[in-house]
Motif scaffolding. Structure first.
Motif, mmCIF file in Angstrom:
data_model
loop_
_atom_site.group_PDB
_atom_site.id
_atom_site.type_symbol
_atom_site.label_atom_id
_atom_site.label_comp_id
_atom_site.label_asym_id
_atom_site.label_seq_id
_atom_site.Cartn_x
_atom_site.Cartn_y
_atom_site.Cartn_z
ATOM 1 N N LEU A 254 -13.257 -5.264 24.924
ATOM 2 C CA LEU A 254 -12.434 -5.136 23.720
ATOM 3 C C LEU A 254 -12.364 -6.506 23.064
ATOM 4 O O LEU A 254 -11.983 -7.477 23.715
ATOM 5 N N TYR A 255 -12.736 -6.579 21.809
ATOM 6 C CA TYR A 255 -12.693 -7.887 21.165
ATOM 7 C C TYR A 255 -12.094 -7.779 19.771
ATOM 8 O O TYR A 255 -12.136 -6.719 19.140
ATOM 9 N N GLY A 256 -11.523 -8.863 19.330
ATOM 10 C CA GLY A 256 -10.897 -8.889 18.009
ATOM 11 C C GLY A 256 -9.783 -9.910 17.978
ATOM 12 O O GLY A 256 -9.376 -10.427 19.026
ATOM 13 N N PRO A 257 -9.246 -10.181 16.788
ATOM 14 C CA PRO A 257 -8.209 -11.212 16.652
ATOM 15 C C PRO A 257 -6.935 -10.861 17.417
ATOM 16 O O PRO A 257 -6.721 -9.686 17.751
ATOM 17 N N PRO A 258 -6.085 -11.856 17.672
ATOM 18 C CA PRO A 258 -4.817 -11.585 18.369
ATOM 19 C C PRO A 258 -3.979 -10.592 17.588
ATOM 20 O O PRO A 258 -3.961 -10.628 16.358
ATOM 21 N N GLY A 259 -3.322 -9.708 18.310
ATOM 22 C CA GLY A 259 -2.385 -8.781 17.669
ATOM 23 C C GLY A 259 -3.024 -7.556 17.055
ATOM 24 O O GLY A 259 -2.419 -6.862 16.251
ATOM 25 N N THR A 260 -4.253 -7.256 17.457
ATOM 26 C CA THR A 260 -4.907 -6.081 16.880
ATOM 27 C C THR A 260 -4.859 -4.875 17.828
ATOM 28 O O THR A 260 -5.391 -3.818 17.513
ATOM 29 N N GLY A 261 -4.252 -5.075 18.985
ATOM 30 C CA GLY A 261 -4.003 -3.926 19.860
ATOM 31 C C GLY A 261 -4.922 -3.797 21.069
ATOM 32 O O GLY A 261 -5.032 -2.712 21.646
ATOM 33 N N LYS A 262 -5.519 -4.905 21.504
ATOM 34 C CA LYS A 262 -6.421 -4.810 22.663
ATOM 35 C C LYS A 262 -5.623 -4.451 23.922
ATOM 36 O O LYS A 262 -5.980 -3.526 24.643
ATOM 37 N N SER A 263 -4.532 -5.201 24.136
ATOM 38 C CA SER A 263 -3.733 -4.900 25.338
ATOM 39 C C SER A 263 -3.078 -3.529 25.206
ATOM 40 O O SER A 263 -2.928 -2.801 26.198
ATOM 41 N N SER A 264 -2.693 -3.176 23.976
ATOM 42 C CA SER A 264 -2.084 -1.850 23.777
ATOM 43 C C SER A 264 -3.107 -0.758 24.085
ATOM 44 O O SER A 264 -2.751 0.290 24.638
ATOM 45 N N LEU A 265 -4.371 -1.012 23.741
ATOM 46 C CA LEU A 265 -5.404 -0.010 24.032
ATOM 47 C C LEU A 265 -5.591 0.154 25.536
ATOM 48 O O LEU A 265 -5.780 1.273 26.030
ATOM 49 N N VAL A 266 -5.521 -0.958 26.270
ATOM 50 C CA VAL A 266 -5.632 -0.865 27.742
ATOM 51 C C VAL A 266 -4.519 0.038 28.277
ATOM 52 O O VAL A 266 -4.754 0.939 29.091
ATOM 53 N N ALA A 267 -3.287 -0.179 27.773
ATOM 54 C CA ALA A 267 -2.155 0.629 28.234
ATOM 55 C C ALA A 267 -2.339 2.094 27.831
ATOM 56 O O ALA A 267 -2.049 2.999 28.619
ATOM 57 N N ALA A 268 -2.863 2.307 26.615
ATOM 58 C CA ALA A 268 -3.086 3.688 26.166
ATOM 59 C C ALA A 268 -4.115 4.376 27.063
ATOM 60 O O ALA A 268 -3.969 5.551 27.410
ATOM 61 N N MET A 269 -5.155 3.629 27.451
ATOM 62 C CA MET A 269 -6.178 4.208 28.334
ATOM 63 C C MET A 269 -5.555 4.561 29.691
ATOM 64 O O MET A 269 -5.824 5.631 30.246
ATOM 65 N N ALA A 270 -4.743 3.647 30.209
ATOM 66 C CA ALA A 270 -4.114 3.885 31.518
ATOM 67 C C ALA A 270 -3.195 5.111 31.441
ATOM 68 O O ALA A 270 -3.217 5.967 32.322
ATOM 69 N N ASN A 271 -2.417 5.196 30.374
ATOM 70 C CA ASN A 271 -1.510 6.345 30.229
ATOM 71 C C ASN A 271 -2.287 7.648 30.048
ATOM 72 O O ASN A 271 -1.878 8.693 30.545
ATOM 73 N N CYS A 351 -18.343 0.268 46.890
ATOM 74 C CA CYS A 351 -17.085 0.889 47.324
ATOM 75 C C CYS A 351 -16.245 1.298 46.125
ATOM 76 O O CYS A 351 -16.317 0.693 45.077
ATOM 77 N N GLY A 352 -15.490 2.329 46.322
ATOM 78 C CA GLY A 352 -14.534 2.730 45.294
ATOM 79 C C GLY A 352 -15.104 3.719 44.301
ATOM 80 O O GLY A 352 -16.282 3.739 44.022
ATOM 81 N N ASP A 353 -14.197 4.541 43.803
ATOM 82 C CA ASP A 353 -14.565 5.582 42.849
ATOM 83 C C ASP A 353 -13.663 5.520 41.638
ATOM 84 O O ASP A 353 -12.522 5.069 41.733
ATOM 85 N N GLU A 354 -14.159 6.026 40.537
ATOM 86 C CA GLU A 354 -13.373 6.129 39.305
ATOM 87 C C GLU A 354 -12.729 4.802 38.929
ATOM 88 O O GLU A 354 -11.520 4.694 38.778
ATOM 89 N N ARG A 355 -13.584 3.793 38.817
ATOM 90 C CA ARG A 355 -13.079 2.466 38.463
ATOM 91 C C ARG A 355 -13.452 2.157 37.032
ATOM 92 O O ARG A 355 -14.584 2.406 36.604
ATOM 93 N N ILE A 356 -12.500 1.561 36.340
ATOM 94 C CA ILE A 356 -12.782 1.086 34.983
ATOM 95 C C ILE A 356 -12.524 -0.407 34.962
ATOM 96 O O ILE A 356 -11.547 -0.885 35.550
ATOM 97 N N ILE A 357 -13.402 -1.124 34.311
ATOM 98 C CA ILE A 357 -13.162 -2.560 34.156
ATOM 99 C C ILE A 357 -13.129 -2.873 32.669
ATOM 100 O O ILE A 357 -13.947 -2.363 31.901
ATOM 101 N N ILE A 358 -12.140 -3.668 32.273
ATOM 102 C CA ILE A 358 -12.015 -4.005 30.853
ATOM 103 C C ILE A 358 -11.893 -5.514 30.705
ATOM 104 O O ILE A 358 -11.088 -6.156 31.388
ATOM 105 N N PHE A 359 -12.727 -6.063 29.853
ATOM 106 C CA PHE A 359 -12.575 -7.466 29.475
ATOM 107 C C PHE A 359 -12.028 -7.498 28.062
ATOM 108 O O PHE A 359 -12.425 -6.677 27.222
ATOM 109 N N THR A 360 -11.116 -8.428 27.785
ATOM 110 C CA THR A 360 -10.695 -8.590 26.391
ATOM 111 C C THR A 360 -10.976 -10.018 25.959
ATOM 112 O O THR A 360 -10.977 -10.943 26.781
ATOM 113 N N THR A 361 -11.219 -10.181 24.688
ATOM 114 C CA THR A 361 -11.442 -11.526 24.156
ATOM 115 C C THR A 361 -11.110 -11.577 22.670
ATOM 116 O O THR A 361 -11.227 -10.574 21.974
#
Ligand SMILES: Nc1ncnc2c1ncn2[C@@H]1O[C@H](COP(=O)(O)OP(=O)(O)OP(=O)(O)O)[C@@H](O)[C@H]1O
Ligand SMILES: [Mg+2]
Length: 496
Positions: A254-271, A351-361
């Motif tokens: 996930l990339y883009g300027p600060p305050g555009t919702g990258k961390s919010s998108l991570v939370a939305a994905m988790a929810n 090892c492990g199943d159903e893993r998602i990895i997210i980098f933000t910048t």
């Protein structure tokens, strides 16, 4: 505990035992009578061999299910703990209960020594929770307590049922526990805790209460749908990943300027997926052994997030050789992005199943090409300045306006030509519950931003020429885009 139907009756047990005991006594008396012919040690050997062969074998088989497998947690233990909460009987004497403020239901756990009887397809099974103190033999870590508590479940049943119990009852317990967890699941946010002394960096969890959902995200509908569909397809494709021999994991950048919702998108994905989040702050990790341990301690169905990946690596203090508590030199890690990626690939493939990895910048252009290489992260999602659609979502979230407002026309015209982030708009919208006041604030903010943008444009035009400045402006205005890597093919889709 066990029904007479499943176990030999006591009378037949007694008869069998009496006849065996009789045989042993007879053998013993023969051996005694021949004592003058047989040397003493041969006689003892004969008797003990006879005892061994005629010893009545216990018909009960006990499976021992330990809490940990040494490195990782034992899934069967965790599943058993969850499953057995639903099997508490009126005979149970002691139970542990707990509830955190945000949990809907009580969590019930068995107490030390408690027994539970279960019945599976007519077979009676007895569960018992056992605790014992074990000595900690991790001599490398003087800060660990000397004695640690070991727990395990003992599952006992008639040995005739070994095959169905292992082959179908245990998978049934695993499956049942998974669906119980899904129902009452409170998502967890795991962060690193470094305060436990030397070598003790570990995950610490709190309930994830981030309210962001795909509904509340100011994001272009096309892009939103692409991401949701991608996630839904991912969780459904267990068999596909298995068939093609790939690890069941997916990576997003996930990339883009600060305050555009990258961390919010991570939370939305988790929810959306009901996955726990592991927030890996690389700045806290100095040793590759810690990194390995932390990776291995993450659970399935989880999202591992590394925020601000461009800033997290190559920190100056990482280059210094650190010293441990005894002043001994530690091996320096010198984490690099490609090293980290190989590490993740290697470990997560095995090892492990159903893993998602997210980098933000915030700065995709500063990222190591290893991360941007096609096939590395499955999807690149550009989060950018707010669009008119995004604004409508925010107006609905913050002011409850789902229709039209007289200021919308002016606001939307301004938004089309202004670089403003959803975070900046959200801040303005929160200032008053009165829609008119809040939206007037938004108009003022947008006018100010537009002015700043125009000034920046003029400055840029002086430096790089008007044509180039225009080109950059068009480039910046492209609001959101997504790049999907599927194998070697890369599809780039612009969503505005
Ligand atoms: N797209 C969005 N939709 C809804 N709210 C948003 C959006 N973007 C930002 N916000 C609001 O702004 C706050 C900050 O956003 P967030 O932390 O998600 O941004 P970010 O892109 O992760 O920023 P940074 O790069 O600084 O980490 C959020 O808590 C939320 O209230
Ligand atoms: Mg963020």
């Amino acid at each position: 505990m066990f029904s007479g139907k499943e176990f030999p009756s006591s009378s037949s047990f007694f008869a069998a035992y009496a006849s065996m005991a009789g045989s042993i006594m007879m053998a013993q008396s023969i051996a005694n009578q021949l004592s003058h012919l047989i040397p003493h040690h041969v006689r003892n050997y004969l008797v003990s061999t006879l005892r061994y062969f005629f010893k009545p074998q216990s018909p009960i088989l006990t499976l021992v299910i330990e809490e940990s497998t040494g490195i990782a947690r034992n899934q069967v233990y965790d599943a058993s703990e969850t499953y057995l909460c639903t099997k508490v009987s009126p005979n149970t004497k002691r139970l542990k209960i707990s509830k955190t403020p945000t949990e809907k239901n009580l969590t019930i756990k068995l107490e030390k020594g408690e027994k539970i009887v279960d019945n599976y397809e007519g077979v009676e099974l007895q569960w018992r929770l056992v605790f014992a103190e074990a000595e900690n033999n991790d001599s490398h870590n003087p800060f660990k307590p000397r004695n640690v508590e070991k727990r395990w479940f003992e599952l006992s049943f008639h040995r005739d049922h070994k095959e169905p119990i292992l082959g179908s009852y245990i998978p049934y317990v695993l499956e049942k526990a998974k669906s119980i967890k899904e129902e009452v699941r409170v998502l967890k946010m795991h962060t690193l805790n470094n305060s436990t002394g030397y070598g003790g960096i570990k995950w610490e969890s709190i309930n994830l209460e981030h309210p962001a959902t795909f509904e509340t995200l100011a994001m272009e509908p096309d892009l939103k749908n692409i991401v949701i569909e991608d996630l839904n397809r991912f969780v459904k494709r267990k068999d596909f990943y298995k068939r093609v021999g790939r690890a069941w994991k997916r990576g997003y950048l996930l990339y883009g300027p600060p305050g555009t919702g990258k961390s919010s998108l991570v939370a939305a994905m988790a929810n959306h997926l009901k996955f726990d989040v592991y927030d890996l702050q690389l700045a806290n990790i100095m040793r590759d052994s810690d990194l390995r341990r932390l990776f291995l301690a993450t659970g399935n169905r989880s999202i591992l997030v590394i925020e601000d990946i461009d800033c997290s690596l190559d920190l100056p203090d990482r280059r210094q050789v650190s010293k441990d508590g005894d002043g001994r030199k530690q091996h320096d890690v010198q984490l690099t992005l490609s090293g980290l990626l190989n590490f993740i690939d290697g470990l997560w493939s095995s090892c492990g199943d159903e893993r998602i990895i997210i980098f933000t910048t915030n700065h995709k252009d500063r990222l190591d090409p290893a991360l941007l290489r096609p096939g590395r992260m499955d999807m690149h999602i550009h989060m950018s300045y707010c669009t008119t659609h995004g604004f409508r979502v925010l107006a609905s979230n913050y002011l409850g306006i789902n229709g039209y407002h007289t200021l919308f026309g002016e606001i939307e015209d301004l938004i089309k030509t202004t670089e403003v982030t959803p975070a900046q708009l959200a801040e303005e919208l929160m200032k008053s519950e009165d829609s008119n006041i809040a939206l007037e604030g938004v108009v003022k903010l947008l006018k100010r931003k537009k002015l700043e943008g125009d000034e920046l444009f003029d400055e840029g035009a002086k430096k790089v020429g008007i044509q180039e400045a225009k080109k950059q402006k068009v480039e910046n205005k492209r609001r959101v885009s997504v790049r999907i890597n599927s194998g070697r093919k890369t599809n780039k889709r612009r969503c505005s």
